[in-house]
Design an enzyme around this catalytic site. Structure first.
Site, PDB file in Angstrom:
ATOM      1  N   ASP A 189       0.776  -1.201   0.058  1.00  0.00           N
ATOM      2  CA  ASP A 189      -0.180   0.080   0.036  1.00  0.00           C
ATOM      3  C   ASP A 189       0.992   1.291   0.041  1.00  0.00           C
ATOM      4  OD1 ASP A 189      -2.631   1.313   0.231  1.00  0.00           O
ATOM      5  OD2 ASP A 189      -1.844   1.942   2.028  1.00  0.00           O
ATOM      6  N   GLU A 208       1.811   0.009  -4.875  1.00  0.00           N
ATOM      7  CA  GLU A 208       0.720   1.205  -5.157  1.00  0.00           C
ATOM      8  C   GLU A 208       1.688   2.172  -5.150  1.00  0.00           C
ATOM      9  OE1 GLU A 208      -3.144   3.376  -3.582  1.00  0.00           O
ATOM     10  OE2 GLU A 208      -1.944   2.442  -2.157  1.00  0.00           O
TER      11      GLU A 208
END
EC number: 3.2.1.141
Length: 590
Positions: free
Chosen positions: A245, A282
């Site tokens: 993330d 990401e």
């Protein structure tokens, strides 16, 4: 686990192991570690007290049966009898990824219930199941990005034993598993890491507050904590990939960045285990160095294996919906779809981003970086769930546009990712939901969500994140698969995925080989000898095809005669070279 151990370098009076009413003083070891030879017993509840303070869960706890505020539980990770001994891994090149949230994938919201739908994914042609974060967090409902016990699997989902069963079941169906992990921050409630050591630093800041201490004093052990967490998922739970993330929020001023170290250890473990392991980032930076391989001596890129390509989503979303608010404004440019589908996953590759008010990104070298290293999508948990009411693409556009978007994505040079329910145009929204137990935090989240959309006049439409009904409304309704309109779209997705698998040109990852042209509402995409025609206008059009083809997939479209096709409004036609084995009767006609 041969004895209880915990890292607490700042402890002065000592560290106690707390077993109910019993306290056992730990012995100081090297480098801030405290330990005892007392053997843990499966099922035993325990906590640690630093300098006589309140008992707190183990930072490396594998189970928090009563939530993150309560004692940890000893788990025997070797108890599961694995049935995936011949598992050879899941390739990322050529993969079809499917993102799901365990809590809303089924009404039961558990790993065991999710197993019952794995055959659906295998039949669809999915090859990698991406599971949103499962690290333990307070309450029962949530997206998972506020996890606080990174080694413990959320109890409401079934705990780590259920996760092992899920992974095993996936492997036995030929499905790889990717786990979404959050290393850039922890949640606001139940986070006791600072009690034990300098896991965080005020030298850097992130959107969520203090940054994880990756480069300050005592950061070696903090990095080791995260590196061991990745190893745990790979080795003990058998996952095949980790989705990292917001890696741009992993601030590290060392010469060897944490991500580079993580990539090196992952590659080493992959060789040790004998099958591929993947790291998928990401990143908001639009920098191809994220996925550029490391070279001998540490030069080159960070060495991660793939990254999400949000610009592809943004360009396709604007094309299909016409929305141009916020960061979508840049992607209203007429050449945006052609650029991201034909040349580069980064629309901003050194160009001006009006949303950011500056130039952004760096070009991708097509000779160095293949398209499969970029994960592209029409919908994700972020892009759906962060809308005011969590409306999916199926609630924004008619079925013909859903079909067009699927065709553009599934014939692209990137690694396609679907969001759960997308394949049948699920009618359920996917909204932002929480279950914070702290009353003040719960109130702040509910009020903050309304305030976020108040300036757009949507405050009264925003569901209360804390309401149980918000999560319930976001849960898939599998009975929709029996309804004709949903079944029709599902067949369309399955056909496109099958064609992508069977026809190498439709999954060719080489960037710059696609000839993508846009004329008003018509997109013409040529992939070798294959031709994709999309009409997003409201009139029926007769279009030249430039040669003799056969129909591979058609939605409100057909060939008139060799060299010409007729497409109705919101129509899609995928054509292939005429072969001796293929016939137009085999085509999918949505």
């Amino acid at each position: 686990m041969t004895g209880y151990r915990v890292w607490a370098p700042a402890a002065e009076q000592g560290v106690d192991l707390v077993l109910g009413d019993e306290r056992v003083a730990l012995e100081r070891g090297d480098d801030g570690w405290w330990q005892t030879d007392r053997a843990p017993r499966p099922g035993e509840r325990y906590a640690f007290s630093v300098d006589g303070g309140d008992p707190r869960p183990d930072p490396r706890s594998l189970s928090q049966p009563d939530g993150p505020h309560e004692p940890s539980e000893v788990v025997d990770l070797t108890a599961h009898e694995w049935g995936d001994g011949d598992w050879a891994g899941a390739p990322l090149e050529g993969a079809i990824v499917y993102e799901l949230h365990i809590g809303t994938f089924t009404p039961e919201g558990t790993f065991d219930a999710a197993v019952e739908h794995l055959d659906h994914l295998a039949d669809l042609g999915v090859t990698i199941v991406e599971v949103m974060p499962v690290a333990a967090f307070p309450g029962r409902r949530g997206w998972g990005y506020d996890g606080v016990d990174l080694f413990a699997v959320h109890e409401a989902y079934g705990g780590v034993e259920a996760f092992q069963r899920f992974v095993d079941a996936c492997h036995q169906r030929g499905l790889g598993v990717c786990l979404d992990v959050v290393y850039n921050h922890l949640g606001p409630s139940g986070n006791y890491l600072a009690t034990f050591g300098p896991y965080f630093t005020d030298a850097h800041h992130t959107p969520w507050g203090w940054a994880v201490n990756l480069d300050g004093p005592d950061s070696d052990e903090v990095r080791r904590f995260l590196l061991d967490n990745a190893r745990f998922w790979f080795r003990d739970v058998h996952v095949d990939a980790l989705r990292l993330d917001a890696v741009h929020a992993l601030i590290d001023d060392r010469a060897v960045h944490f991500l580079e170290e993580l990539a090196a250890e992952t590659d080493s473990l992959s060789r040790e285990l004998g099958h591929p392991l993947w790291l998928i980032a990401e990143s908001d930076r639009n920098d191809p160095a994220t996925v550029t391989p490391r070279r001998d001596g540490g030069s080159g890129g960070l060495g991660l294996h793939a990254q999400w390509a949000d610009d592809v989503h943004h360009a396709l979303h604007v094309l299909l919906t016409g929305e141009t608010q916020g960061y979508y404004a840049d992607f209203a440019a007429a050449d945006a779809p052609a650029k991201v589908l034909g040349r580069t996953p980064f629309f901003h590759d050194g160009t001006t981003s009006t949303f950011r008010g500056r130039r952004h990104g760096r070009p991708v070298d097509p000779d160095e970086t293949p398209g499969w290293r970029f994960v592209a999508s029409l919908q994700t948990h972020d892009q759906v769930g962060n809308r005011a009411t969590g409306d999916r693409l199926s609630q924004l556009v008619p079925p013909g546009r859903l079909a067009a978007g699927a065709a553009l994505l599934l014939t692209s040079p990137y690694t396609p990712m679907l969001f759960m329910g997308e394949e049948w145009g699920a009618s359920t929204p996917w909204q932002y939901f929480t279950d914070h137990e702290d009353p003040e935090l719960a109130r702040a989240v509910s009020q903050g969500r309304r305030a976020e959309f108040a300036e757009h006049g949507w405050a009264d439409q925003v569901p209360d994140p804390q309401a149980r009904g918000t999560a319930d409304a976001s849960t898939l309704r599998w009975e929709e698969l029996r309804e004709p309109e949903h079944a029709r779209l599902l067949e369309w997705y399955a056909t496109l995925i099958r064609l992508r698998r069977e026809r190498p040109e439709l999954r060719d990852p080489a960037l710059g080989r696609e000839d993508v042209r846009r004329e008003g509402g018509v997109l013409r995409v040529r992939r070798g000898e294959h031709l994709l025609l999309v009409n997003l206008g409201d009139e029926t059009l007769d279009l030249p095809t430039g040669g003799e083809h056969e129909v591979l997939a058609a939605w409100q479209a057909d060939l008139l005669h060799p060299g010409a096709a007729r497409l109705g409004p919101d129509a899609t036609l995928l054509l292939g070279p005429v072969t001796s084995t293929g016939t137009t009767e085999e085509a999918s006609r949505g």
